[in-house]
Enzyme design. Structure first.
Site, PDB file in Angstrom:
ATOM      1  N   CYS A  74      15.484  36.688  34.923  1.00 54.78           N
ATOM      2  CA  CYS A  74      15.679  36.943  36.353  1.00 54.78           C
ATOM      3  C   CYS A  74      17.153  36.819  36.733  1.00 54.78           C
ATOM      4  O   CYS A  74      17.830  35.874  36.319  1.00 54.78           O
ATOM      5  CB  CYS A  74      14.841  35.952  37.167  1.00 54.78           C
ATOM      6  SG  CYS A  74      14.940  36.262  38.938  1.00 54.78           S
ATOM      7  N   CYS A  78      18.392  30.443  41.198  1.00 53.80           N
ATOM      8  CA  CYS A  78      17.638  29.284  41.685  1.00 53.80           C
ATOM      9  C   CYS A  78      17.805  28.128  40.678  1.00 53.80           C
ATOM     10  O   CYS A  78      17.383  28.249  39.519  1.00 53.80           O
ATOM     11  CB  CYS A  78      16.170  29.652  41.861  1.00 53.80           C
ATOM     12  SG  CYS A  78      15.940  31.212  42.739  1.00 53.80           S
ATOM     13  N   CYS A  81      14.988  26.829  38.208  1.00 54.80           N
ATOM     14  CA  CYS A  81      14.072  27.776  37.562  1.00 54.80           C
ATOM     15  C   CYS A  81      14.322  28.023  36.075  1.00 54.80           C
ATOM     16  O   CYS A  81      15.439  28.315  35.654  1.00 54.80           O
ATOM     17  CB  CYS A  81      14.090  29.104  38.316  1.00 54.80           C
ATOM     18  SG  CYS A  81      12.762  30.189  37.746  1.00 54.80           S
ATOM     19  N   CYS A 118      -3.273  34.191  40.954  1.00 54.07           N
ATOM     20  CA  CYS A 118      -1.938  34.460  41.491  1.00 54.07           C
ATOM     21  C   CYS A 118      -1.013  34.985  40.394  1.00 54.07           C
ATOM     22  O   CYS A 118      -0.801  34.320  39.380  1.00 54.07           O
ATOM     23  CB  CYS A 118      -1.387  33.169  42.089  1.00 54.07           C
ATOM     24  SG  CYS A 118       0.250  33.391  42.786  1.00 54.07           S
ATOM     25  N   CYS A 149      -3.472  37.041  44.708  1.00 56.16           N
ATOM     26  CA  CYS A 149      -2.204  36.582  45.282  1.00 56.16           C
ATOM     27  C   CYS A 149      -1.105  37.083  44.353  1.00 56.16           C
ATOM     28  O   CYS A 149      -1.314  37.182  43.140  1.00 56.16           O
ATOM     29  CB  CYS A 149      -2.182  35.055  45.345  1.00 56.16           C
ATOM     30  SG  CYS A 149      -0.607  34.399  45.953  1.00 56.16           S
ATOM     31  N   CYS A 209       1.361  32.756  51.931  1.00 49.68           N
ATOM     32  CA  CYS A 209       1.428  31.504  51.175  1.00 49.68           C
ATOM     33  C   CYS A 209       2.905  31.139  51.107  1.00 49.68           C
ATOM     34  O   CYS A 209       3.692  31.858  50.478  1.00 49.68           O
ATOM     35  CB  CYS A 209       0.843  31.714  49.778  1.00 49.68           C
ATOM     36  SG  CYS A 209       1.025  30.269  48.707  1.00 49.68           S
ATOM     37  N   ARG A 281      -1.382  23.038  49.347  1.00 53.84           N
ATOM     38  CA  ARG A 281      -1.618  22.987  47.896  1.00 53.84           C
ATOM     39  C   ARG A 281      -0.737  21.946  47.214  1.00 53.84           C
ATOM     40  O   ARG A 281       0.487  21.971  47.343  1.00 53.84           O
ATOM     41  CB  ARG A 281      -1.393  24.352  47.249  1.00 53.84           C
ATOM     42  CG  ARG A 281      -1.664  24.301  45.745  1.00 53.84           C
ATOM     43  CD  ARG A 281      -1.623  25.655  45.064  1.00 53.84           C
ATOM     44  NE  ARG A 281      -2.547  26.563  45.680  1.00 53.84           N
ATOM     45  CZ  ARG A 281      -2.219  27.771  46.130  1.00 53.84           C
ATOM     46  NH1 ARG A 281      -0.991  28.201  46.022  1.00 53.84           N
ATOM     47  NH2 ARG A 281      -3.115  28.536  46.691  1.00 53.84           N
TER      48      ARG A 281
HETATM   49  N1  SAM Z   1      10.570  35.270  41.433  1.00 56.70           N
HETATM   50  C1  SAM Z   1       9.794  35.117  42.596  1.00 56.70           C
HETATM   51  C2  SAM Z   1      10.475  34.307  43.662  1.00 56.70           C
HETATM   52  O1  SAM Z   1      11.252  33.414  43.333  1.00 56.70           O
HETATM   53  O2  SAM Z   1      10.225  34.556  44.833  1.00 56.70           O
HETATM   54  C3  SAM Z   1       8.419  34.541  42.338  1.00 56.70           C
HETATM   55  C4  SAM Z   1       8.200  33.426  41.338  1.00 56.70           C
HETATM   56  S1  SAM Z   1       8.976  31.875  41.675  1.00 56.70           S
HETATM   57  C5  SAM Z   1       8.822  31.070  40.131  1.00 56.70           C
HETATM   58  C6  SAM Z   1       7.922  31.074  42.810  1.00 56.70           C
HETATM   59  C7  SAM Z   1       8.250  29.673  43.284  1.00 56.70           C
HETATM   60  O3  SAM Z   1       7.929  28.721  42.280  1.00 56.70           O
HETATM   61  C8  SAM Z   1       9.665  29.336  43.655  1.00 56.70           C
HETATM   62  O4  SAM Z   1      10.039  29.805  44.911  1.00 56.70           O
HETATM   63  C9  SAM Z   1       9.624  27.809  43.630  1.00 56.70           C
HETATM   64  O5  SAM Z   1       9.258  27.302  44.905  1.00 56.70           O
HETATM   65  C10 SAM Z   1       8.547  27.499  42.594  1.00 56.70           C
HETATM   66  N2  SAM Z   1       9.151  26.913  41.367  1.00 56.70           N
HETATM   67  C11 SAM Z   1       9.841  27.587  40.435  1.00 56.70           C
HETATM   68  N3  SAM Z   1      10.299  26.755  39.484  1.00 56.70           N
HETATM   69  C12 SAM Z   1       9.900  25.502  39.822  1.00 56.70           C
HETATM   70  C13 SAM Z   1      10.093  24.210  39.248  1.00 56.70           C
HETATM   71  N4  SAM Z   1      10.800  24.042  38.139  1.00 56.70           N
HETATM   72  N5  SAM Z   1       9.535  23.153  39.861  1.00 56.70           N
HETATM   73  C14 SAM Z   1       8.822  23.325  40.999  1.00 56.70           C
HETATM   74  N6  SAM Z   1       8.632  24.520  41.602  1.00 56.70           N
HETATM   75  C15 SAM Z   1       9.151  25.602  41.021  1.00 56.70           C
HETATM   76  C1  DTB Z   2       4.372  27.922  44.124  1.00 55.46           C
HETATM   77  O1  DTB Z   2       4.691  27.415  45.217  1.00 55.46           O
HETATM   78  N1  DTB Z   2       4.319  27.264  42.980  1.00 55.46           N
HETATM   79  C2  DTB Z   2       3.957  28.154  41.901  1.00 55.46           C
HETATM   80  C3  DTB Z   2       3.676  29.475  42.646  1.00 55.46           C
HETATM   81  N2  DTB Z   2       4.043  29.181  43.979  1.00 55.46           N
HETATM   82  C4  DTB Z   2       4.203  30.731  42.160  1.00 55.46           C
HETATM   83  C5  DTB Z   2       4.965  28.240  40.833  1.00 55.46           C
HETATM   84  C6  DTB Z   2       5.306  26.939  40.218  1.00 55.46           C
HETATM   85  C7  DTB Z   2       6.228  27.216  39.088  1.00 55.46           C
HETATM   86  C8  DTB Z   2       6.478  26.027  38.271  1.00 55.46           C
HETATM   87  C9  DTB Z   2       7.454  26.264  37.219  1.00 55.46           C
HETATM   88  C10 DTB Z   2       7.043  27.210  36.130  1.00 55.46           C
HETATM   89  O2  DTB Z   2       5.856  27.308  35.749  1.00 55.46           O
HETATM   90  O3  DTB Z   2       7.928  27.859  35.588  1.00 55.46           O
HETATM   91 FE1  SF4 Z   3      14.023  34.321  39.710  1.00 57.20          FE
HETATM   92 FE2  SF4 Z   3      13.049  31.898  39.264  1.00 57.20          FE
HETATM   93 FE3  SF4 Z   3      14.458  32.358  41.455  1.00 57.20          FE
HETATM   94 FE4  SF4 Z   3      12.000  33.459  41.210  1.00 57.20          FE
HETATM   95  S1  SF4 Z   3      12.477  31.282  41.339  1.00 57.20           S
HETATM   96  S2  SF4 Z   3      13.873  34.476  41.936  1.00 57.20           S
HETATM   97  S3  SF4 Z   3      11.960  33.815  39.000  1.00 57.20           S
HETATM   98  S4  SF4 Z   3      15.226  32.489  39.350  1.00 57.20           S
END
Ligand code: SAM
Ligand code: DTB
Ligand code: SF4
Length: 346
Positions: A74, A78, A81, A118, A149, A209, A281
């Site tokens: 990606c 973030c 991530c 989802c 979702c 959501c 959640r």
């Molecule tokens: N890429 C898309 C976006 O960011 O909108 C969708 C997937 S993204 C992984 C969805 C959400 O997962 C993020 O906005 C964040 O709130 C949560 N998330 C991602 N990595 C995480 C982590 N290491 N710990 C907790 N929540 C996480």
């Molecule tokens: C949300 O609030 N939590 C989920 C879902 N929406 C997409 C994602 C959590 C991701 C946790 C880190 C991972 O699995 O990489």
């Molecule tokens: Fe990309 Fe992760 Fe950010 Fe979603 S949360 S936009 S997958 S870097």
């Protein structure tokens, strides 16, 4: 609007005063929310639980299962991530899954008791050329009798309309934190971009959501600010995921001070008080929570979880552990919606 005074009880603060047509408040100020956070734990939890019981069966938990349909690579930054290409997390970029692979995982989730599936993609935003494939996934998952979702990044108005048209029930897009702290976590898209996507989703007629992450080094005022953003949206999100940061090796948030679990429970309780009719959640991070902490979260108003050993890329408790926890607490999974008549195959 009245502002919080030391004499105010949680109940007074939580009572619907300035209500909109939906009977809910959308005008919280951050001082009122901080006052909720500061109440004695028992007072806050009692009020949160009272509201929870008024609007929900307190022993019923909605179960969702996640699948990463496009993993890694990606372009966004973030800081939490595993899937950002800017950090070396050991995760490679993969291709979009086939519809068959998605159906197979959705069937497993359904058999395990999930009612919602989802699908997540590591995108800044979907490309228009990818949408037909995503729409095929949505159609097939829906045909299994599951709620659908998706979380695919930012959406244009047209893309939101197309997803709604294709039958998508919920769209997940988190605000992640307060507007003030946001710039410490993400620089490649703005808070405003996120709110715009949420309004496109709402205008298209999908269920929203939206939640965020706790434990990224933010202050309590940021947790309050994040909940304020969500509660003051024109309509409360139907689903509010509260994630506890999962520290991913290789990301800038790999190390940092651990959040006090009691503060996490307080955050869940305040979310329940501010958005009494939304499903809250208990989202990422349950692997690092004790059963007792999760039990307190369910008492404080959490009534949904992600179920299955994997979230998108990170771990989640074993299904057997969750079944044992539900058994110990006398919790039951929400019943699956009946399969629409014109979608009875699968
Ligand atoms: N890429 C898309 C976006 O960011 O909108 C969708 C997937 S993204 C992984 C969805 C959400 O997962 C993020 O906005 C964040 O709130 C949560 N998330 C991602 N990595 C995480 C982590 N290491 N710990 C907790 N929540 C996480
Ligand atoms: C949300 O609030 N939590 C989920 C879902 N929406 C997409 C994602 C959590 C991701 C946790 C880190 C991972 O699995 O990489
Ligand atoms: Fe990309 Fe992760 Fe950010 Fe979603 S949360 S936009 S997958 S870097």
């Amino acid at each position: 609007m009245t502002s919080a005074t030391p004499q105010a009880s949680v109940e007074t603060l939580a009572r619907d005063r300035t209500v909109e047509g939906d009977g809910l408040r959308h005008d919280w100020n951050v001082e009122e929310i901080l006052a909720l956070f500061q109440f004695p734990f028992n007072d806050l939890l009692f009020e949160a639980h009272r509201l929870h019981r008024r609007h929900f069966d307190p022993n019923c938990v909605q179960i969702s299962t996640l699948l990463s349909v496009k993993t890694g690579g990606c372009p966004e930054d973030c800081k939490y991530c595993s899937q950002s290409s800017r950090y070396d997390t050991g995760l490679g970029a993969e291709k979009l899954l086939s519809v068959e692979e998605v159906i197979s995982e959705a069937k497993k989730a359904r058999e395990a008791g999930a009612t919602r599936f989802c699908m997540g993609a590591a995108w800044r935003n979907p490309k228009d050329r990818d949408l037909p494939h995503i729409l095929d996934m949505i159609r097939e998952v829906k045909a299994l009798g599951l709620e659908t979702c998706a979380t695919l990044g930012m959406l244009s108005k047209e893309q939101a309309d197309a997803l709604k048209e294709g039958g998508l029930d919920y769209y997940n897009h988190n605000v992640d934190t307060s507007e003030k702290f946001y710039g410490e976590i993400i620089t490649t898209r703005t808070y405003r971009d996120r709110i715009d996507t949420l309004s496109h989703v709402r205008a298209a007629g999908m269920k929203v959501c939206a939640g965020g992450i706790i434990g990224m080094g933010e202050e309590r005022a940021d947790r309050a600010g994040m909940l304020q953003t969500l509660a003051n949206l024109p309509e409360h999100p139907e689903s509010v995921p509260i994630n506890l940061l999962i520290r991913i090796p290789g990301t800038p948030l790999e190390v940092g001070e651990e959040l006090d679990p009691i503060e996490f429970v307080r955050t869940v309780a305040v979310a329940r008080v501010l958005m009494p009719k939304s499903v809250v959640r208990l989202s990422a991070g349950r692997e690092h929570m004790t059963d007792e902490m999760q039990a307190l979260c369910f008492f404080a108003g959490a009534n949904s979880i992600f179920y299955g050993e994997k979230l998108l890329t990170a771990g989640n408790p074993e299904a057997s552990e969750d079944r044992a926890l539900f058994e110990r607490l006398g919790l039951k999974g929400e019943a699956r919606p009946s399969v629409p008549r014109n979608h009875s195959h699968g």
